[in-house]
Design a protein around this motif. Structure first.
Motif, short mmCIF file in Angstrom:
data_model
loop_
_atom_site.label_atom_id
_atom_site.label_comp_id
_atom_site.label_asym_id
_atom_site.label_seq_id
_atom_site.Cartn_x
_atom_site.Cartn_y
_atom_site.Cartn_z
N SER A 72 -7.08 1.49 3.66
CA SER A 72 -7.46 0.63 4.79
C SER A 72 -8.10 -0.61 4.46
O SER A 72 -7.98 -1.42 5.18
CB SER A 72 -8.58 1.75 5.51
OG SER A 72 -7.89 2.84 6.03
N SER B 173 -1.59 0.30 5.17
CA SER B 173 -1.98 1.44 6.18
C SER B 173 -1.41 2.64 6.01
O SER B 173 -1.99 3.92 5.93
CB SER B 173 -1.69 0.91 7.55
OG SER B 173 -1.65 1.75 8.41
N ASN C 279 -2.92 6.51 5.34
CA ASN C 279 -2.66 7.64 6.40
C ASN C 279 -1.95 8.52 5.79
O ASN C 279 -1.98 9.86 6.24
CB ASN C 279 -1.78 6.98 7.35
CG ASN C 279 -2.52 6.47 8.73
OD1 ASN C 279 -2.92 7.03 9.38
ND2 ASN C 279 -2.89 5.07 8.68
N SER D 235 -12.45 4.86 7.88
CA SER D 235 -10.83 4.24 8.01
C SER D 235 -10.18 3.79 9.60
O SER D 235 -9.65 3.03 9.54
CB SER D 235 -9.91 5.30 7.23
OG SER D 235 -8.71 4.91 7.49
N THR E 270 -9.11 0.16 10.16
CA THR E 270 -7.81 0.41 11.17
C THR E 270 -7.67 -0.45 12.37
O THR E 270 -6.85 -1.37 12.53
CB THR E 270 -7.10 1.71 11.34
OG1 THR E 270 -7.32 2.55 10.24
CG2 THR E 270 -5.84 1.83 11.94
#
Length: 490
Positions: A290, A306, A310, A420, A424
């Protein structure tokens, strides 16, 4: 039902893609019809098999006693197969338009379609031998896709991809050997280790588990083995969407879940230093990915970082080694695939229509590309975790599982998830704000030629955006299915 039908979803796209160069299609529409038919037919067959879910396994090849290539369909395999089969037709339809100006379409669609079959082999693998075999094949079959342009950047990216993948596979092979020696190669919920054989070698086996997770974790882009993923962004967008949302990275996460719950077993790992090591790797990667995404200005590379973050959400949930953790892991595996492939498709549409690649270059696009930017915004909000979108459900499940676990590391993990989420919001909403709210002195004439793409691109993006909303509003059936998997019932 004859279990040999499990070969169809593997062989149909493999053979269909392999023979594509033999047809010498003179018109693009004929090649598109052929590829579309193969892919759509394979998806229909796959979902029919998943609905019927035949019991038992079928041995395709006995290589040396206990080394068997075997297939079956269980709950976990159903989840991965459904992700792949559900998203592949949309990716193919999108690629029909995107690849128009990339060249070498026959070669591209040949490997693109064969990758579908290899990925289905991973989903239907009945044992570690079969999974490892298809896992290695996935590296080889996707390498030409990464290097499609064959310029310096793509060749360099391909080399990095294959070096990382081979190194990771070597570490995973260590775990493979120890499972072969001290357990059963078949996937059995709860683990297949023979404790009578292990004796006083428990700590050695746990070390091998860490090696295996980090090995498979290369494809799942665990820090510090993530370097290949941003580099692979030089590939055409249908490939990066495939790598970052569906096939390759999810294969790594899927393999980690397999060896954790179906090979080594959570009873053997829970509460040990091995579990703690994997949790730490996952949490570091969540925050690192992130943070790097905030800094990155190239749009596709920003989405790549990203993805790195994730993917470790999925690994974090799996590493909690509880039913709730597995539910959260599976939820994010499915929902992230839909959210992230939508984001990549939107960015690919921007690059395809405007040739802009950097965040600073999309100012004012909200009015000029209303469909693409609306779908990008929806998926961005979902990835952040805003209710009632899909990402909120998966992140809630992960945070709830960590809170229920109650250990120090799991509580720290909740902090990592929250941090995060904040990062994000920064790296995705800055794009949205630039697109919709240009400065007063911005000259809109600079982007006079910007417009939405045609329906071949817009249709997949619109359908997937609706899915992002739908999964968030009504996720109960999926959660019930994941609960059965986590309980070892299917």
């Amino acid at each position: 039902m004859n279990l040999y039908v499990l070969l169809i979803p593997i062989l149909l796209p493999l053979i269909g893609g392999a023979v594509l160069p033999l047809f010498h299609f003179t018109e693009r529409k004929h090649r598109q019809f052929y590829i579309g038919t193969v892919v759509l037919l394979n998806t229909i067959i796959t979902f029919l098999l998943l609905c019927m879910r035949p019991e038992g396994s079928i041995v395709i090849l006995n290589m040396a006693g206990r080394l068997e290539v075997a297939l079956h369909v269980d709950g976990l395999g159903t989840v991965f197969a459904a992700i792949v089969a559900g998203l592949w037709p949309f990716a193919t339809l999108y690629a029909f338009e995107y690849m128009k100006h990339e060249g070498k379409e026959t070669k591209f669609f040949s490997f693109y379609t064969m990758t579908y079959g290899i990925t289905m082999g991973i989903a239907f693998a009945a044992n570690l031998m079969t999974l490892y075999m298809f896992y290695e094949m996935l590296t080889l079959i996707t390498l030409p896709l990464v290097m499609h342009a064959m310029d310096k950047k793509s060749v360099r990216a391909g080399r990095k991809y294959v070096f990382y993948s081979i190194g990771g596979a070597a570490f995973a092979f260590i775990g493979f050997i120890f499972i072969l020696i001290f357990g059963n190669m078949d996937f059995v919920y709860g683990g297949s280790l023979n404790m009578d054989l292990i004796g006083k070698r428990e700590e050695l086996l746990r070390l091998m588990y860490v090696f295996a997770v980090l090995g498979f974790g290369v494809k799942a882009a665990i820090f510090p083995f993530h370097g290949w993923l941003p580099s692979a962004s030089v590939a055409p967008t249908p490939v990066t969407a495939l790598l970052h949302a569906v096939a390759v990275v999810k294969a790594g996460a899927f393999a980690i879940i397999r060896i954790t719950y179906y090979s080594f077993g959570t009873d053997f790992l829970y509460g040990t230093w091995a579990q703690q090591v994997i949790l730490i790797f996952a949490m570091v990667t969540i925050v690192y990915g992130s943070s790097r995404a905030v800094k990155e200005q190239h749009i596709k590379k920003r989405l790549a970082y990203s993805t790195i973050s994730n993917l470790s959400y999925i690994i974090f949930g799996a590493a909690l080694m509880t039913p709730a953790g597995l539910i959260g892991s599976l939820t994010h595996m499915v929902f992230h695939a839909v959210m992230k492939i939508t984001l990549f498709f939107c960015v690919g549409a921007i690059m395809y229509k405007t040739h802009r690649e950097y965040v600073s270059e999309i100012t004012g696009f909200g009015k000029k590309m209303p469909v693409i930017m609306a779908c990008f915004t929806i998926s961005s909000l979902a990835v952040i975790g805003i209710p009632p979108l899909a990402g909120f459900i998966s992140k809630w499940n992960l945070a709830s599982a960590a809170a229920e676990n109650g250990t120090v590391l799991s509580i720290i993990g909740i902090g990592c998830l929250l941090l995060s989420a904040l990062l994000t919001a920064i790296y995705l909403m800055t794009i949205v704000v630039r697109a919709y709210f240009p400065s007063r002195d911005f000259n809109m004439e600079k982007i006079a030629d910007v417009e939405d793409p045609n329906w071949l691109m817009k249709l997949p993006i619109l359908v997937l955006s609706i899915a992002v909303i739908g999964f968030g509003i009504y996720a109960v059936p999926l959660m019930n299915f994941f609960a059965k998997i986590a309980a070892g019932l299917i």
